[in-house]
Write a protein that holds these residues in place. Structure first.
Motif, PDB file in Angstrom:
ATOM      1  N   UNK A  28     -26.292 -14.029 -12.648  1.00  0.00           N
ATOM      2  CA  UNK A  28     -26.231 -13.370 -13.993  1.00  0.00           C
ATOM      3  C   UNK A  28     -24.986 -12.468 -14.083  1.00  0.00           C
ATOM      4  N   UNK A  29     -23.793 -13.221 -14.450  1.00  0.00           N
ATOM      5  CA  UNK A  29     -22.547 -12.554 -14.367  1.00  0.00           C
ATOM      6  C   UNK A  29     -22.270 -11.498 -15.668  1.00  0.00           C
ATOM      7  N   UNK A  30     -21.848 -10.463 -15.582  1.00  0.00           N
ATOM      8  CA  UNK A  30     -21.404  -9.542 -16.673  1.00  0.00           C
ATOM      9  C   UNK A  30     -20.212  -9.192 -16.411  1.00  0.00           C
ATOM     10  N   UNK A  60     -17.401  -6.854 -14.825  1.00  0.00           N
ATOM     11  CA  UNK A  60     -17.076  -6.010 -13.869  1.00  0.00           C
ATOM     12  C   UNK A  60     -16.383  -4.766 -14.722  1.00  0.00           C
ATOM     13  N   UNK A  61     -15.589  -5.113 -15.531  1.00  0.00           N
ATOM     14  CA  UNK A  61     -14.966  -3.975 -16.265  1.00  0.00           C
ATOM     15  C   UNK A  61     -15.770  -2.864 -16.766  1.00  0.00           C
ATOM     16  N   UNK A  62     -16.946  -2.932 -17.192  1.00  0.00           N
ATOM     17  CA  UNK A  62     -17.722  -2.115 -17.667  1.00  0.00           C
ATOM     18  C   UNK A  62     -17.967  -1.067 -16.431  1.00  0.00           C
ATOM     19  N   UNK A  63     -18.433  -1.570 -15.265  1.00  0.00           N
ATOM     20  CA  UNK A  63     -18.790  -0.617 -14.121  1.00  0.00           C
ATOM     21  C   UNK A  63     -17.437   0.207 -13.805  1.00  0.00           C
ATOM     22  N   UNK A  64     -16.227  -0.556 -13.789  1.00  0.00           N
ATOM     23  CA  UNK A  64     -15.067   0.382 -13.591  1.00  0.00           C
ATOM     24  C   UNK A  64     -14.778   1.546 -14.644  1.00  0.00           C
ATOM     25  N   UNK A  65     -15.349   1.070 -15.540  1.00  0.00           N
ATOM     26  CA  UNK A  65     -14.889   2.094 -16.965  1.00  0.00           C
ATOM     27  C   UNK A  65     -16.052   3.146 -16.796  1.00  0.00           C
ATOM     28  N   UNK A  66     -17.258   2.979 -16.189  1.00  0.00           N
ATOM     29  CA  UNK A  66     -18.142   4.069 -16.161  1.00  0.00           C
ATOM     30  C   UNK A  66     -17.664   4.692 -14.868  1.00  0.00           C
ATOM     31  N   UNK A  67     -17.383   4.245 -13.870  1.00  0.00           N
ATOM     32  CA  UNK A  67     -16.838   4.940 -12.657  1.00  0.00           C
ATOM     33  C   UNK A  67     -15.683   5.887 -13.100  1.00  0.00           C
ATOM     34  N   UNK A  68     -15.046   5.571 -13.620  1.00  0.00           N
ATOM     35  CA  UNK A  68     -13.758   6.514 -14.329  1.00  0.00           C
ATOM     36  C   UNK A  68     -14.173   7.652 -14.956  1.00  0.00           C
TER      37      UNK A  68
END
Lengths: 149, 105
Positions: free
Chosen positions: B72-74, B76-84
């Motif tokens: 179930x690929x979504x 990865x960008x979203x995760x990076x944005x969140x961590x930032x």
């Protein structure tokens, strides 16, 4: 910001306080709980502290579902390193380095590394789970505190 | 804490499930082909797949006789944005506290 999801995460910030004061704020147990909001931080090398995203559990000091952080380096006056992981998954590492930039100003440089240990899908889901907790609990609180203050 | 959040950690922790996720990174696979890879029963593999599905790590489609699993690929960008955002907030708190306590001295 890198497009590679396995690359290091880096952030720099400058502030108006000298290096020794910045170090104390960064690592002293009284201060760390304030800016970082973690549990059981002792400020001793090798000890583990916990990041609990659920405020109810955090209030009770309960570490269920928390992220584990082991203190790996406390090199006064400028280098603080701790691991960052959920038990059973590879350990990522957070390094915060301080630099005296003159005129009683300090630069803090954060590097969160170790993502290349995970298959890309694992990273995504690992962080998705953490993000769900932090997004819903921590960030709105920070925003409210900042706006109130 | 919602049970689903805990179970995602468990999903990543188990070696067989980690291995299934790695296999599925190469593309979708029917259950029988996944079962062939392991020295455990089809029942056990199915249980692992069910857990992965429940955690949202995988999805499956039944196509005739075949039951095909895929990641179930979504973004990865979203995760990076969140961590930032997360580290920006923490460092901003650190900056504020250092400056406030220094000015109070």
């Amino acid at each position: 910001m890198s497009n590679n999801p396995l690359a290091d995460i880096t952030h720099d910030i400058f502030f108006d306080a000298p290096l020794d004061h910045a170090w104390k704020t960064l690592t002293d147990p009284d201060h760390v709980s304030q800016w970082f909001g973690c549990l059981q931080y002792t400020g001793k090398l090798g000890d583990v502290f916990y990041m609990q995203p659920n405020p109810e559990l955090r209030g009770k000091g309960d570490i269920a579902g928390a992220t584990y952080c082991e203190i790996l380096k406390l090199d006064a006056p400028d280098h603080f390193v701790f691991s960052w992981y959920v038990p059973g998954t590879p350990k990522t590492e957070v390094s915060i380095r301080l630099q005296d930039v003159g005129e009683k100003r300090t630069k803090a440089m954060l590097v969160h590394s170790g993502w290349d240990q995970f298959p890309a899908e694992d990273v995504r889901h690992f962080w998705e789970q953490l993000a769900n907790g932090w997004k819903s609990h921590v960030l709105p609180n920070l925003k409210a505190a900042a706006e109130a203050g | 804490m919602i049970a689903g959040k805990q179970s995602a950690y468990e999903a990543i922790a188990h070696p067989v499930r980690r291995d299934i996720l790695k296999t599925l990174q190469n593309g979708p696979s029917p259950v029988h082909r996944l079962t062939e890879q392991y020295s455990i029963s089809q029942q056990a593999v199915s249980k692992h797949l069910r857990i992965l599905n429940q955690c949202g790590l995988t999805r499956n489609d039944r196509r005739g006789q075949e039951n095909i699993y895929y990641l179930n690929a979504a973004p990865l960008r979203e995760v990076r944005d969140w961590l930032d955002d997360f580290w920006t907030d923490k460092l901003t708190s650190f900056k504020s506290l250092a400056e406030e306590t220094y000015n109070e001295q």
